[in-house]
Design a protein around this motif. Structure first.
Motif, PDB file in Angstrom:
ATOM      1  N   SER A  25       0.820  -1.215   0.000  1.00 29.04           N
ATOM      2  CA  SER A  25       0.000   0.000   0.000  1.00 29.04           C
ATOM      3  C   SER A  25       0.847   1.255   0.000  1.00 29.04           C
ATOM      4  N   ASN A  26       2.073   1.164   0.507  1.00 29.60           N
ATOM      5  CA  ASN A  26       2.937   2.354   0.482  1.00 29.60           C
ATOM      6  C   ASN A  26       4.302   2.088  -0.169  1.00 29.60           C
ATOM      7  N   LEU A  27       4.459   0.903  -0.743  1.00 32.03           N
ATOM      8  CA  LEU A  27       5.706   0.575  -1.435  1.00 32.03           C
ATOM      9  C   LEU A  27       5.774   1.329  -2.760  1.00 32.03           C
ATOM     10  N   PHE A  28       6.954   1.860  -3.077  1.00 33.07           N
ATOM     11  CA  PHE A  28       7.140   2.556  -4.355  1.00 33.07           C
ATOM     12  C   PHE A  28       7.211   1.510  -5.461  1.00 33.07           C
ATOM     13  N   LEU A  29       6.047   1.153  -5.993  1.00 35.80           N
ATOM     14  CA  LEU A  29       5.939   0.042  -6.935  1.00 35.80           C
ATOM     15  C   LEU A  29       4.741   0.232  -7.841  1.00 35.80           C
ATOM     16  N   ARG A  30       4.966   0.101  -9.135  1.00 38.88           N
ATOM     17  CA  ARG A  30       3.891   0.036 -10.118  1.00 38.88           C
ATOM     18  C   ARG A  30       4.210  -1.102 -11.077  1.00 38.88           C
ATOM     19  N   THR A  31       3.313  -2.069 -11.143  1.00 41.06           N
ATOM     20  CA  THR A  31       3.486  -3.140 -12.120  1.00 41.06           C
ATOM     21  C   THR A  31       2.809  -2.746 -13.430  1.00 41.06           C
ATOM     22  N   LEU A  32       3.274  -3.363 -14.515  1.00 44.93           N
ATOM     23  CA  LEU A  32       2.752  -3.059 -15.838  1.00 44.93           C
ATOM     24  C   LEU A  32       2.153  -4.318 -16.450  1.00 44.93           C
ATOM     25  N   ARG A  33       1.103  -4.145 -17.222  1.00 38.13           N
ATOM     26  CA  ARG A  33       0.458  -5.289 -17.878  1.00 38.13           C
ATOM     27  C   ARG A  33       1.067  -5.591 -19.238  1.00 38.13           C
ATOM     28  N   GLU A  34       1.699  -4.596 -19.870  1.00 36.96           N
ATOM     29  CA  GLU A  34       2.268  -4.778 -21.206  1.00 36.96           C
ATOM     30  C   GLU A  34       3.791  -4.745 -21.147  1.00 36.96           C
ATOM     31  N   ASP A  35       4.406  -5.476 -22.062  1.00 37.95           N
ATOM     32  CA  ASP A  35       5.862  -5.441 -22.159  1.00 37.95           C
ATOM     33  C   ASP A  35       6.326  -4.081 -22.656  1.00 37.95           C
ATOM     34  N   PRO A  36       7.461  -3.582 -22.162  1.00 34.75           N
ATOM     35  CA  PRO A  36       8.005  -2.346 -22.718  1.00 34.75           C
ATOM     36  C   PRO A  36       8.316  -2.509 -24.205  1.00 34.75           C
ATOM     37  N   ALA A  37       8.135  -1.440 -24.959  1.00 35.07           N
ATOM     38  CA  ALA A  37       8.262  -1.514 -26.424  1.00 35.07           C
ATOM     39  C   ALA A  37       9.654  -1.932 -26.869  1.00 35.07           C
ATOM     40  N   ASP A  38      10.685  -1.567 -26.101  1.00 36.59           N
ATOM     41  CA  ASP A  38      12.057  -1.851 -26.524  1.00 36.59           C
ATOM     42  C   ASP A  38      12.592  -3.159 -25.956  1.00 36.59           C
ATOM     43  N   ALA A  39      11.758  -3.921 -25.240  1.00 30.51           N
ATOM     44  CA  ALA A  39      12.238  -5.139 -24.586  1.00 30.51           C
ATOM     45  C   ALA A  39      12.313  -6.297 -25.567  1.00 30.51           C
ATOM     46  N   GLU A  40      13.442  -7.009 -25.550  1.00 31.43           N
ATOM     47  CA  GLU A  40      13.663  -8.135 -26.455  1.00 31.43           C
ATOM     48  C   GLU A  40      13.767  -9.465 -25.728  1.00 31.43           C
ATOM     49  N   VAL A  41      14.233  -9.452 -24.490  1.00 31.37           N
ATOM     50  CA  VAL A  41      14.498 -10.698 -23.774  1.00 31.37           C
ATOM     51  C   VAL A  41      13.634 -10.759 -22.517  1.00 31.37           C
ATOM     52  N   PRO A  42      13.387 -11.960 -21.987  1.00 39.83           N
ATOM     53  CA  PRO A  42      12.492 -12.089 -20.831  1.00 39.83           C
ATOM     54  C   PRO A  42      12.889 -11.247 -19.625  1.00 39.83           C
TER      55      PRO A  42
END
Length: 581
Positions: free
Chosen positions: A6-23
């Motif tokens: 609830s107060n951790l500096f954290l945001r998860t993302l549902r989509e892969d970053p556009a420039d990401a190539e590897v897991p």
């Protein structure tokens, strides 16, 4: 301290970053471990920093156990130290160079051989002071031309570099062996699948050199292993068995043939087999001459270099760069061919190269007495039965042809097969290169000065983090080994009633029992919390949900996927036991 989402500096993302190539790039960003600040430069967020520190802790513990002493040297280094060893020029464009307000040149350290050598010179002067092993865990900087794969190939990265100083070669071997054993313990504790391979020393200099490669199909390093022995080597370090010289007597005379439209190896072979020359030809019977230009760092002039390889092989450019390091290497462009009209594209032969004093190096398979079909230095013409050692004498050999599955192993046992890996560690026996540059001597037992000898040993700490993710993930997210995970247990409260309060209570009890705990106490939908728990990848998860009204909670293992319902009064003991397995 209990980590609360609830107060951790954290945001998860549902989509892969556009420039990401590897897991690892995709998942470390999506799970909120890192964020891109610039090409090849990443910020480590709270959970990522915890993982980075855990890897550093494992490295530190094993380095201390082997007798290493930790120091911290500056990352900003003056030019003169690197000029003394020649690496100011050798590193070329890889160095980050800058000037201070007075115009003095500095660099951001890629490695610290020079400074460690000077540090020891300033403090120690007797054989009684040695051996000594110093190390640091610090940011390093290299101006990668093509940063990629997130933290796997960055411009700023975390690295452990250590240096051994010994009075003789026997001591260096002992220090090298101790580091090798420590590295095995480190990578075993990190849960990595890795191989130890022979390697080249590159700009570091030195003799004996081995790499630790994390096995991964996304790795940039190709390595080989033998089917018949424990031989393993980085492809850049593979050496082709040199065939014995053949007698020159009785070999057919070299003849030039008109071979129209045969600027490629395949068209040449097809033409020869249709020409009625009395025998069959294959690509392996041809000699392909590849032209590049090289330049010594710090100079402006480029020099031509020709590399001759059997026509069924290609020149492996990474092997070529490693063989010629620290020289820069580039393929010739049209302007280069125009400036050197004796180079007839598609028909280049040894004669024009040797006559025009172009340095000519050949594959070891081009041994004395071997006969070849190669260019006749005239468009639409080739020479057949050109014999090495009789009709042309190269300037030397260079082992840069591509290495293939099925090639004979250099140790004579079995054949080679290739795989991909990520370099996570590299150990070198430097010898006296840096001690000679700075004249580092110690008085021996006889009172006479003796030049010390050195070793250099690196571990990519941030790269190890990414390598773990490359090897330990599934389609839902990261699966951290417990040794490096940001927490032991992820307690998830999913309901709208007492579930979150109970999750906090369980989390506090687990923390009191010595576990590192992350509690999801956010006001978010259960599906979001479940998805994030799998993405973040903590080894053990406790789900406090609808079953709480019946007095049970769920215990999950992230790696195996095993789930079990546990009475709430037993969950702390069961979780502690699960984390101890």
């Amino acid at each position: 301290m209990l980590l609360r989402m609830s107060n951790l500096f954290l945001r998860t993302l549902r989509e892969d970053p556009a420039d990401a190539e590897v897991p690892s790039h995709k998942l470390l960003v999506r799970a909120g471990y890192v964020r891109r600040a610039a090409p090849g430069v990443y910020s480590w967020l709270p959970l990522g920093k915890l993982v980075l520190e855990n890897v550093s802790r494992v490295v530190r513990e094993e380095m201390n156990a082997m007798g290493g002493q930790e120091v911290l040297l500056p990352a900003l280094l003056p030019r003169e130290y690197y000029e003394a060893t020649g690496r100011w020029e050798e590193y070329g464009d890889t160095l980050f160079r800058l000037k201070d307000r007075k115009g003095a040149d500095y660099l951001l350290g890629p490695t610290h051989e020079e400074l460690f050598t000077l540090l020891v010179k300033g403090e120690y002067s007797s054989y009684k002071d040695f051996p000594v092993v110093l190390y640091q865990i610090q940011e390093k900087f290299r101006d990668e031309a093509r940063p990629r794969a997130g933290v796997l190939r960055g411009r700023e990265f975390h690295m452990k570099d250590s240096y051994s100083f010994d009075i003789d070669d026997e001591g260096l071997q002992e220090s090298y062996d101790k580091h090798r054993a420590a590295y095995i313990r480190i990578f075993d504790r990190l849960g990595l699948e890795y191989v130890i391979v022979s390697a080249t020393s590159g700009a570091m200099g030195g003799s004996a050199s081995e790499e630790f490669l994390a096995v991964a199909p996304t790795g940039e390093d190709t390595f080989v292993r033998s089917t018949g022995s424990d031989y393993a080597a980085n492809v850049e370090a593979v050496r082709v068995p040199v065939p014995e010289a053949l007698p020159l007597d009785g070999l057919p005379e070299a003849k030039v043939h008109h071979t129209p439209g045969t600027a490629t190896i395949q068209t040449l072979v097809d033409f020869l087999n249709d020409a009625g020359l009395g025998r069959d030809f294959s690509e392996a019977d041809t000699l392909k001459n590849v032209l590049v230009k090289t330049r010594v760092p710090g100079t402006k002039e480029w020099e031509l270099l020709a590399v001759g390889v059997p026509g069924d092989r290609e020149v492996d450019f990474k092997r070529l760069e490693a063989a010629l390091e620290p020289a820069e290497v580039e393929i010739l462009d049209e302007a280069d061919f125009a400036a050197n009209p004796f180079l007839v594209k598609g028909y280049i032969g040894p004669k024009a190269l040797i006559d025009n004093k172009v340095r000519y190096l050949v594959d070891p398979r081009v041994a004395t007495g071997t006969a070849w079909v190669t260019g006749a230095d005239k468009a639409d013409h080739h020479v057949v039965d050109l014999v090495a050692g009789r009709d042309f004498i190269p300037d030397g050999t260079i082992d840069v042809a591509d290495v293939r599955d099925g090639d004979p192993s250099p140790d004579g046992k079995g054949t080679l097969y290739t795989a991909r890996g990520i370099e996570i560690g590299h150990i070198f026996q430097l010898g006296r290169k840096y001690a000679d540059a700075f004249q580092v001597d110690a008085l021996g037992p006889d009172g006479k000065p003796k030049r010390i000898t050195m070793g250099s040993y690196g571990i990519g700490v941030s790269r190890a983090v990414a390598s773990i993710v490359e090897q330990s993930h599934d389609d839902k997210g990261i699966v951290w080994p417990r040794e490096v995970a940001p927490a032991d247990v992820h307690v998830v409260g999913t309901g709208k009633g007492d579930e979150v309060a109970e999750a906090l209570r369980i989390g506090q009890e687990l923390e009191a029992r010595g576990l590192r705990v992350l509690v999801d106490d956010r006001k978010a939908a259960p599906g979001v919390k479940f998805t994030d728990a799998e993405l973040v990848g903590i080894p053990t998860t406790v789900i406090v949900g609808r079953g709480l009204k019946d007095g049970v909670v769920e215990l999950r293992d992230r790696k195996s996927g095993e789930r079990s319902d546990v009475p709430v009064e037993e969950i702390v003991d069961r979780t502690v036991a699960a984390c101890a397995e």
